[in-house]
Each structure stands twice: as C-alpha cells, then as structure tokens.
Design an enzyme around this catalytic site. Structure first.
Site, short mmCIF file in Angstrom:
data_model
loop_
_atom_site.label_atom_id
_atom_site.label_comp_id
_atom_site.label_asym_id
_atom_site.label_seq_id
_atom_site.Cartn_x
_atom_site.Cartn_y
_atom_site.Cartn_z
N ASN A 51 74.06 -27.99 -25.79
CA ASN A 51 75.12 -27.85 -26.79
C ASN A 51 74.47 -27.65 -28.16
OD1 ASN A 51 77.24 -28.94 -28.80
ND2 ASN A 51 78.35 -28.85 -26.86
N GLU A 65 70.48 -33.88 -13.80
CA GLU A 65 70.61 -35.05 -12.92
C GLU A 65 71.93 -35.77 -13.15
OE1 GLU A 65 68.07 -34.17 -14.82
OE2 GLU A 65 66.15 -34.86 -14.03
N CYS A 123 68.30 -40.40 -17.52
CA CYS A 123 68.75 -40.07 -16.16
C CYS A 123 68.28 -41.13 -15.16
CB CYS A 123 68.25 -38.69 -15.75
SG CYS A 123 69.17 -37.37 -16.57
ZN ZN Z 1 67.71 -36.49 -18.02
#
Ligand code: ZN
Length: 160
Positions: free
Chosen positions: A65, A75, A115
């Site tokens: 973005n 992920e 993640c």
């Molecule tokens: Zn990540």
C-alpha cells in the site's frame, strides 16, 4: 541467576527436488500465487500456500500500500483467509517462497516476526504443529517442523 539455552532444529534441503511430491506441489502453488503479488514498492514478491486438514489449499501473496504499514505479508493474507473461511480446520503445512525484482534471491526467506506471531496464534489454537517450508526464488529449502522453532518464547493467550 540461571542461564537457559534455546535451540532450534531445522532441516535444509539443497533443492526443492529433494522434498516429497506433495510439498513440491504446494511450493509450486506458492510460486504461482507469488507471481500475482502486488508489491510495487519493495519489488519483493512473496507467496504462501497452506494445506488444510480438509485438503483445501489456501493461497496468499503480499499486498502493499502507498501507506506502507497498511500493506500485508503473504503469510498473514493466507492465514487470515484460512481462519475466516475454514474456522476449526487445522493447518497442516505451509509453503513460502519469495523473489526480488532487483536481484536473484537464493537465500531461503523465513516469515517476518509479525507473521511468526500470527502463525503462532493458529498453532496454539489448533494444538498441533504447522510444518513450514521456505525458500527464495531458487536454491535451498528450509523445513521447520513447527512454528515454535522459529519463534521461541512466544506470547500467547496463556498470558492474558
Ligand atoms: Zn510477514
């Protein structure tokens, strides 16, 4: 004072060809979705393929973005889709791959810290390990038999 030692054991394969057929297929699905990533800023494309216990494969790639923090990694794009669409279905395996448009990425690329924390939540929730395989564009593949190998001392709901 007492010292504690934390060790992680990972398996490193010289190439994808060394892995079982089902993992090779999962990694190829990860590569296909990686190549549809939206990453015009980093030019670093990542794919994730999750094999669910019901046989479904959930795919994700990174979505960037212009307001950088609003983007999301492959992920988490995949695992949140899995959580939203297959609640209660365990995630068995996860294949991750990355590629840079700026250089040839041959180093196995692990999930980022955020993640790892997100994956940990699902591993804790399903009370079963998630096998994670990760690689760059080519070259070695690393296998972690559980997310906990990649994130010792996880913060989970037991602290809340
Ligand atoms: Zn990540």
């Amino acid at each position: 004072m007492k010292e504690i030692k934390i060790t992680s054991v990972l398996q490193v394969y010289d190439s994808l060809d060394e892995l079982p057929q089902d993992i090779q297929e999962l990694m190829h699905q990860s590569m296909e979705i990686r190549d549809k990533a939206y990453a015009p800023y980093s030019e670093f494309w990542v794919g994730a393929a999750l094999l669910m216990e019901n046989g479904e494969v959930v795919l994700g790639n990174n979505q960037e973005n212009a307001c950088y923090p609003s983007g999301l990694c492959a992920e988490r794009t995949a695992i949140y889709y899995a959580g939203a669409n297959f609640p209660g279905i365990p995630i068995l395996k996860m294949a991750l791959c990355a590629k840079s448009l700026k250089y040839q990425l041959v180093t196995p690329t692990p999930p980022c810290g955020a993640c790892r924390q997100a994956i940990a939540e699902y591993e804790v929730k399903q009370e079963a390990p998630i096998e994670i395989y990760f690689m760059g564009e080519t070259g070695k593949v690393v296998k972690s038999s559980s997310l906990s190998n990649l994130l010792p001392l996880i913060f989970d709901n037991s602290y809340l």
